[in-house]
Each structure stands twice: as C-alpha cells, then as structure tokens.
Scaffold this motif. Structure first.
Motif, PDB file in Angstrom:
ATOM      1  N   ARG A 182      89.203  -9.976 118.269  1.00 59.89           N
ATOM      2  CA  ARG A 182      89.709  -9.799 116.775  1.00 59.89           C
ATOM      3  C   ARG A 182      88.753 -10.491 115.822  1.00 59.89           C
ATOM      4  NH1 ARG A 182      93.875 -13.777 118.969  1.00 59.89           N
ATOM      5  NH2 ARG A 182      93.387 -15.750 118.274  1.00 59.89           N
ATOM      6  N   ALA A 183      87.690 -11.186 116.072  1.00 61.21           N
ATOM      7  CA  ALA A 183      86.767 -11.778 115.366  1.00 61.21           C
ATOM      8  C   ALA A 183      85.742 -10.500 114.636  1.00 61.21           C
ATOM      9  CB  ALA A 183      86.276 -12.787 115.888  1.00 61.21           C
ATOM     10  N   ALA A 240      84.681 -17.927 117.214  1.00 64.66           N
ATOM     11  CA  ALA A 240      85.897 -17.376 117.962  1.00 64.66           C
ATOM     12  C   ALA A 240      85.804 -17.821 119.302  1.00 64.66           C
ATOM     13  CB  ALA A 240      86.220 -16.046 117.757  1.00 64.66           C
ATOM     14  N   GLU A 247      86.511 -21.667 119.431  1.00 61.30           N
ATOM     15  CA  GLU A 247      87.959 -21.746 119.380  1.00 61.30           C
ATOM     16  C   GLU A 247      88.687 -21.746 120.585  1.00 61.30           C
ATOM     17  OE1 GLU A 247      91.657 -20.465 116.765  1.00 61.30           O
ATOM     18  OE2 GLU A 247      89.579 -19.453 116.451  1.00 61.30           O
ATOM     19  N   ALA A 248      88.413 -20.506 121.289  1.00 63.70           N
ATOM     20  CA  ALA A 248      89.097 -20.141 122.471  1.00 63.70           C
ATOM     21  C   ALA A 248      88.613 -21.468 123.552  1.00 63.70           C
ATOM     22  CB  ALA A 248      88.610 -18.798 123.067  1.00 63.70           C
ATOM     23  N   TYR A 281      90.563 -13.823 121.501  1.00 59.71           N
ATOM     24  CA  TYR A 281      89.987 -14.747 120.409  1.00 59.71           C
ATOM     25  C   TYR A 281      88.703 -13.682 119.627  1.00 59.71           C
ATOM     26  CZ  TYR A 281      92.615 -19.051 121.247  1.00 59.71           C
ATOM     27  OH  TYR A 281      93.486 -19.814 121.805  1.00 59.71           O
ATOM     28  N   CYS A 289      89.768 -15.961 126.828  1.00 58.71           N
ATOM     29  CA  CYS A 289      89.044 -16.057 125.650  1.00 58.71           C
ATOM     30  C   CYS A 289      88.831 -14.693 124.933  1.00 58.71           C
ATOM     31  CB  CYS A 289      87.498 -16.447 126.072  1.00 58.71           C
ATOM     32  SG  CYS A 289      87.214 -18.024 126.491  1.00 58.71           S
TER      33      CYS A 289
END
Length: 257
Positions: A144-145, A153, A156-157, A141, A138
């Motif tokens: 980089r957010a 993020a 999403e992961a 993700y 994770c």
C-alpha cells in the motif's frame, strides 16, 4: 543452566526509580541503536549527567559498552562522543530464552537431516519457510506504500514485529538503508546464517529489487543494515523475483557505531 525468562526479566528490576530509568535507557538503545549520552538525554527527557550515571552503572553490570562513533564530517575540537551499544548480555536480557530455544530447534533439524550439506539444506528450508511467514505479515505495509516509501513501510512492518527498524537516507534514486536495531534471534543467526540469508531474500522479493546486507547484529555489528538501491524506480513488489544467490549476498562490511 536455566535460561533467563524472556521479556525484560533479565534487566534490573523496576522496583525503584533509578532501576526503572535504567530500563528506559536500555530500551532506548535497543530501539535506536548505539547512542550518545546527549541523544539518550534528548529522547528520555533527562540531563546528560543523569544519563551518564545510569550508563556507568549499566556498563559496570556488563549490559552496555562504549564505542567511538565515526565522524561523518569534519571533526571539531575535543574527543569524539562515545556511543553506547548493548552488549550480548544486554540483548540477552530481552531475548535469551527464545534465542536458546531457536538454537536447540535448529540443531535438532540439522541432525535429523543427517548433518553436513543435508543438514545445512534442511536448516535453510526451515529458515525460508519462517521468512515466508514474515513476508506475509510485512506485505500489506509494502504493497500500500508508494514506490519511494517502500523501505520505510517495510521498516514499519518489521518494527511491529519487534525489530526496532528504520529507513535511512533521503535520496531514493541512489538508494536507502534498512536498519534493524534489534534481532530476537541474534545468537541463533550467528550459528545458523541461513536465517539472515532467508530474511534478505524476503526483503528482496518484497521490494522488487536486489538488496545487499552490509552488517548484522549476529556478526557483532550494532545494527543489521541492508542497502536497497534505487527504490524510487522499482516496480510493483513481487513483480520481479531476483536470483536468490544475488539476493543473499554475504556480509560486505561493518556497520559504524
């Protein structure tokens, strides 16, 4: 008794169109959480009447059950809409064999460590090692957010790992909710809450913030819900490691259907 295979093997076979559509209904509920007939119809491009027929069949087979959805505002006339949630059998149709294997493995670890407090500690050590691997999947993700997008993020992961996760709430100054609509080890977590505790610790470490578990599928809720306060002002993920006792606050409430 032999366990059903993983995947969709436990669902009605898709040999005909009605059964295939029922599979789509079940997957939609799994991915989005408890849903009304209107919501399902909108997602699947079906009429509400058609969705209700499939829900009736699924309910008769014990795969879904109706729940009264709590109103978030003034309630209009008529009865409140029913939201349909997966039953334990409905979840088992996706993950039963894997979940049973997890329970057996954790029971072996507990006994091998001598049971009691030693056994519980051994299970927690395993759960933390498993959660650490999850965190590494994770982390890219989240890192980089932007600070205000970290919960989304992380969702999403988690979705990429099969948890059907989403973030909820737009005021990141106050806080957001991380919602997981699916848990492949729900039965194992019901028997061994260390799995949930370790996962909560990972969320706290990744987001650089104290988090609080509000509800879990393992405890009978429709969705695993984690509250993340004030993510917009958080530091760099991993910059601060909250106290593990604080990060793993026990269940504080139930998640509404």
């Amino acid at each position: 008794m032999a366990a059903r295979a993983t995947g969709d093997a436990g669902l009605p076979p898709a040999a005909d169109e009605p059964s295939g559509t029922r599979q789509r209904v079940v997957r939609s509920i799994r991915d989005h959480g408890p849903s009304t007939a209107a919501e399902l119809a909108g997602r699947l491009g079906l009429t509400q009447a058609a969705v209700r027929r499939h829900l009736d069949t699924l309910a008769a087979e014990g795969l879904v059950e109706p729940r009264e959805r709590r109103s978030r505002g003034s309630r209009g006339r008529g009865r409140p809409a029913k939201a349909f949630a997966l039953t334990d059998d409905g979840r088992d149709a996706f993950d039963q064999a894997y979940d049973e294997l997890a329970v057996e493995a954790l029971r072996w670890i507990e006994r091998a460590a001598g049971g009691g407090e030693r056994g519980a500690a051994a299970v927690l050590a395993f759960a933390r090692a498993r959660a650490a691997e999850q965190a590494e999947r994770c982390r890219p993700y989240v890192e980089r957010a932007a600070p205000g997008d970290r919960v989304a993020a992380l969702a999403e992961a988690l979705s990429a790992q099969g948890y059907a996760a989403a973030s909820r709430g737009t005021d990141v100054r106050t806080g957001e909710q991380l919602c997981q609509h699916h848990c492949p080890v729900a039965h194992a977590a019901a028997r061994y809450p260390q799995l949930c505790d370790a996962e909560t610790e990972v969320f706290s470490e990744l987001l650089g913030s104290h988090v609080q578990r509000l509800a879990t599928i393992a405890h009978g809720d429709g969705v695993c819900t984690t509250f993340v306060p004030g993510t917009a002002t958080g530091g760099t993920p991993g910059e601060t490691t909250p106290d593990k006792t604080t990060a793993t606050a026990r269940i504080a409430g139930r998640n509404p259907a």
